[in-house]
Motif scaffolding. Structure first.
Motif, PDB file in Angstrom:
ATOM      1  N   ALA A  64      16.339  56.290  23.561  1.00  0.00           N
ATOM      2  CA  ALA A  64      15.236  56.934  23.366  1.00  0.00           C
ATOM      3  C   ALA A  64      15.036  58.379  22.847  1.00  0.00           C
ATOM      4  N   ALA A  65      16.177  58.900  23.240  1.00  0.00           N
ATOM      5  CA  ALA A  65      16.374  60.502  22.885  1.00  0.00           C
ATOM      6  C   ALA A  65      16.412  60.613  21.437  1.00  0.00           C
ATOM      7  N   ASP A  66      17.043  59.520  20.589  1.00  0.00           N
ATOM      8  CA  ASP A  66      17.324  59.842  19.116  1.00  0.00           C
ATOM      9  C   ASP A  66      17.153  58.585  18.367  1.00  0.00           C
ATOM     10  N   TYR A  67      17.075  57.456  18.804  1.00  0.00           N
ATOM     11  CA  TYR A  67      17.246  56.297  17.894  1.00  0.00           C
ATOM     12  C   TYR A  67      16.149  55.356  18.072  1.00  0.00           C
ATOM     13  N   VAL A  68      15.668  55.064  19.299  1.00  0.00           N
ATOM     14  CA  VAL A  68      14.820  53.918  19.185  1.00  0.00           C
ATOM     15  C   VAL A  68      13.496  54.072  20.135  1.00  0.00           C
ATOM     16  N   ARG A  69      12.287  53.762  19.600  1.00  0.00           N
ATOM     17  CA  ARG A  69      10.887  54.087  20.283  1.00  0.00           C
ATOM     18  C   ARG A  69      10.601  53.234  21.098  1.00  0.00           C
ATOM     19  N   ASP A  70      10.507  53.629  22.294  1.00  0.00           N
ATOM     20  CA  ASP A  70      10.304  52.882  23.493  1.00  0.00           C
ATOM     21  C   ASP A  70      11.354  51.746  23.679  1.00  0.00           C
ATOM     22  N   PRO A  71      12.631  51.778  23.676  1.00  0.00           N
ATOM     23  CA  PRO A  71      13.565  50.805  24.006  1.00  0.00           C
ATOM     24  C   PRO A  71      13.250  50.002  25.452  1.00  0.00           C
ATOM     25  N   ARG A  72      13.709  48.723  25.334  1.00  0.00           N
ATOM     26  CA  ARG A  72      13.662  48.015  26.225  1.00  0.00           C
ATOM     27  C   ARG A  72      14.993  47.391  26.587  1.00  0.00           C
ATOM     28  N   VAL A  73      15.707  47.652  27.600  1.00  0.00           N
ATOM     29  CA  VAL A  73      17.289  47.339  27.822  1.00  0.00           C
ATOM     30  C   VAL A  73      17.411  46.167  29.092  1.00  0.00           C
ATOM     31  N   SER A  74      18.106  45.626  28.945  1.00  0.00           N
ATOM     32  CA  SER A  74      18.620  44.762  30.159  1.00  0.00           C
ATOM     33  C   SER A  74      20.143  44.490  30.102  1.00  0.00           C
ATOM     34  N   VAL A  75      20.721  44.574  31.349  1.00  0.00           N
ATOM     35  CA  VAL A  75      22.031  44.635  31.668  1.00  0.00           C
ATOM     36  C   VAL A  75      22.380  43.518  32.611  1.00  0.00           C
ATOM     37  N   LEU A  76      23.128  42.579  32.153  1.00  0.00           N
ATOM     38  CA  LEU A  76      23.506  41.379  32.983  1.00  0.00           C
ATOM     39  C   LEU A  76      25.064  41.583  33.338  1.00  0.00           C
ATOM     40  N   VAL A  77      25.425  41.295  34.746  1.00  0.00           N
ATOM     41  CA  VAL A  77      26.684  41.469  35.028  1.00  0.00           C
ATOM     42  C   VAL A  77      27.467  40.182  34.823  1.00  0.00           C
ATOM     43  N   LYS A  78      28.388  39.748  33.972  1.00  0.00           N
ATOM     44  CA  LYS A  78      28.939  38.639  33.679  1.00  0.00           C
ATOM     45  C   LYS A  78      30.074  38.013  34.520  1.00  0.00           C
ATOM     46  N   LYS A  79      31.030  39.039  34.867  1.00  0.00           N
ATOM     47  CA  LYS A  79      31.971  38.827  35.695  1.00  0.00           C
ATOM     48  C   LYS A  79      32.399  40.289  36.389  1.00  0.00           C
ATOM     49  N   THR A  80      32.813  39.991  37.816  1.00  0.00           N
ATOM     50  CA  THR A  80      33.140  41.266  38.334  1.00  0.00           C
ATOM     51  C   THR A  80      34.527  41.113  38.899  1.00  0.00           C
ATOM     52  N   GLN A  81      35.111  42.296  39.225  1.00  0.00           N
ATOM     53  CA  GLN A  81      36.502  42.290  39.773  1.00  0.00           C
ATOM     54  C   GLN A  81      36.510  41.707  41.229  1.00  0.00           C
ATOM     55  N   VAL A  82      37.312  41.124  41.853  1.00  0.00           N
ATOM     56  CA  VAL A  82      37.487  40.214  43.080  1.00  0.00           C
ATOM     57  C   VAL A  82      37.739  41.192  44.068  1.00  0.00           C
ATOM     58  N   ARG A  83      37.088  41.412  44.944  1.00  0.00           N
ATOM     59  CA  ARG A  83      37.235  42.308  46.251  1.00  0.00           C
ATOM     60  C   ARG A  83      38.178  41.513  47.123  1.00  0.00           C
ATOM     61  N   THR A  84      39.025  42.483  47.684  1.00  0.00           N
ATOM     62  CA  THR A  84      39.936  41.705  48.752  1.00  0.00           C
ATOM     63  C   THR A  84      40.135  42.459  49.829  1.00  0.00           C
ATOM     64  N   ILE A  85      40.461  41.759  50.984  1.00  0.00           N
ATOM     65  CA  ILE A  85      41.300  42.333  52.197  1.00  0.00           C
ATOM     66  C   ILE A  85      42.740  41.604  52.237  1.00  0.00           C
ATOM     67  N   ALA A  86      43.700  42.365  52.952  1.00  0.00           N
ATOM     68  CA  ALA A  86      45.119  41.688  53.165  1.00  0.00           C
ATOM     69  C   ALA A  86      45.226  41.548  54.525  1.00  0.00           C
ATOM     70  N   VAL A  87      45.676  40.461  55.092  1.00  0.00           N
ATOM     71  CA  VAL A  87      46.043  40.324  56.557  1.00  0.00           C
ATOM     72  C   VAL A  87      47.692  39.922  56.388  1.00  0.00           C
ATOM     73  N   GLU A  88      48.432  40.742  57.308  1.00  0.00           N
ATOM     74  CA  GLU A  88      49.809  40.817  57.258  1.00  0.00           C
ATOM     75  C   GLU A  88      50.437  40.563  58.793  1.00  0.00           C
ATOM     76  N   GLY A  89      51.540  40.505  59.077  1.00  0.00           N
ATOM     77  CA  GLY A  89      52.278  40.472  60.265  1.00  0.00           C
ATOM     78  C   GLY A  89      52.265  39.241  60.997  1.00  0.00           C
ATOM     79  N   GLU A  90      52.056  38.884  61.975  1.00  0.00           N
ATOM     80  CA  GLU A  90      52.189  37.814  62.896  1.00  0.00           C
ATOM     81  C   GLU A  90      50.871  36.798  62.985  1.00  0.00           C
ATOM     82  N   VAL A  91      50.660  36.384  61.818  1.00  0.00           N
ATOM     83  CA  VAL A  91      49.559  35.463  61.591  1.00  0.00           C
ATOM     84  C   VAL A  91      50.135  34.032  60.987  1.00  0.00           C
ATOM     85  N   ALA A  92      49.367  33.210  61.329  1.00  0.00           N
ATOM     86  CA  ALA A  92      50.107  31.781  60.371  1.00  0.00           C
ATOM     87  C   ALA A  92      50.211  31.736  58.976  1.00  0.00           C
ATOM     88  N   LEU A  93      49.239  32.264  58.308  1.00  0.00           N
ATOM     89  CA  LEU A  93      48.974  32.303  56.909  1.00  0.00           C
ATOM     90  C   LEU A  93      48.762  33.877  56.258  1.00  0.00           C
TER      91      LEU A  93
END
Length: 228
Positions: A104-133
């Motif tokens: 809107a600042a310089d290029y388009v009058r009254d722009p309408r924009v949508s953003v869609l998240v298509k893929k996210t980074q996998v968030r993880t935790i780690a479990v170590e030591g004396e566990v079965a898996l």
């Protein structure tokens, strides 16, 4: 008799077992050590991160729309005409508003924009030591120490349940706390909420390990043989 003596020695070791000399705080101090401010908790809406893939649509402006683009390592996306836009830390709606303002600042009058998240980074935790898996597991909001242990198929027989460490890094600062799973399971201490990136380490009980190894090595009849 020799077998019984060996077993008795292992029992004494187990009864007299001392905790290690870990400098990591435990009990209430452990909870305080990894406590986080409400502002550091996960937002109620997903915030974009480097590596996420999004689409940006500018209505009635096909030349300005981008079907698929990834945030770079700095959390920036480069869009037609307006160039680089910092997206990391913003929700999809917040990014759409930022892009609208830029066009809107310089290029388009009254722009309408949508953003869609298509893929996210996998968030993880780690479990170590004396566990079965041991391993790295996907993080789910609301995950706790007990659910992490369940994901790892529970502690082994040789685990030291009062020696469970949680390591956490926030804003480049590394924190750690020591917790007792028995107290948590018994309701004497609260469960510990986890954050993405946390590492859970279940300690090893050397004396209990020796005791269990001795039992497996001695035939059952050698332990329970009746006295003459």
């Amino acid at each position: 008799m020799r077998s019984i003596g060996l077993l008795a020695a292992c029992l004494v070791m187990t009864a007299c077992q001392r905790g290690n000399d870990s400098i990591i705080p435990e009990g209430d101090a452990g909870y305080a050590a990894i406590a986080i401010d409400d502002s550091d908790r996960l937002p109620s809406r997903y915030a974009l991160s480097p590596g996420d893939v999004i689409s940006v649509r500018v209505f009635d402006e096909a030349d300005l729309s981008v079907e698929e683009i990834a945030l770079d390592n700095a959390g920036v996306v480069s869009l037609p005409l307006i160039g680089d836009v910092h997206a990391a830390g913003l929700t999809a709606t917040e990014l759409a508003h930022a892009v609208e303002a830029a066009y809107a600042a310089d290029y388009v009058r009254d722009p309408r924009v949508s953003v869609l998240v298509k893929k996210t980074q996998v968030r993880t935790i780690a479990v170590e030591g004396e566990v079965a898996l041991p391993g790295v597991y996907p993080y789910a909001e609301g995950q706790t120490l007990l659910t992490a242990l369940a994901l790892a198929r529970s502690p082994t027989e040789k685990a030291r349940l009062d020696e469970i460490l949680i390591f956490r890094t926030l804003d480049g600062e590394r924190m750690a706390g020591r917790f007792d799973a028995r107290a948590i399971r018994g309701g004497r201490m609260p469960d510990v909420p986890l954050l993405p990136g946390d590492t859970v380490v279940v300690g090893f009980s050397s004396s209990r390990g020796a005791f269990l190894d001795a039992i497996r090595a001695i035939p059952v009849i050698g332990i329970f043989r009746p006295w003459p």
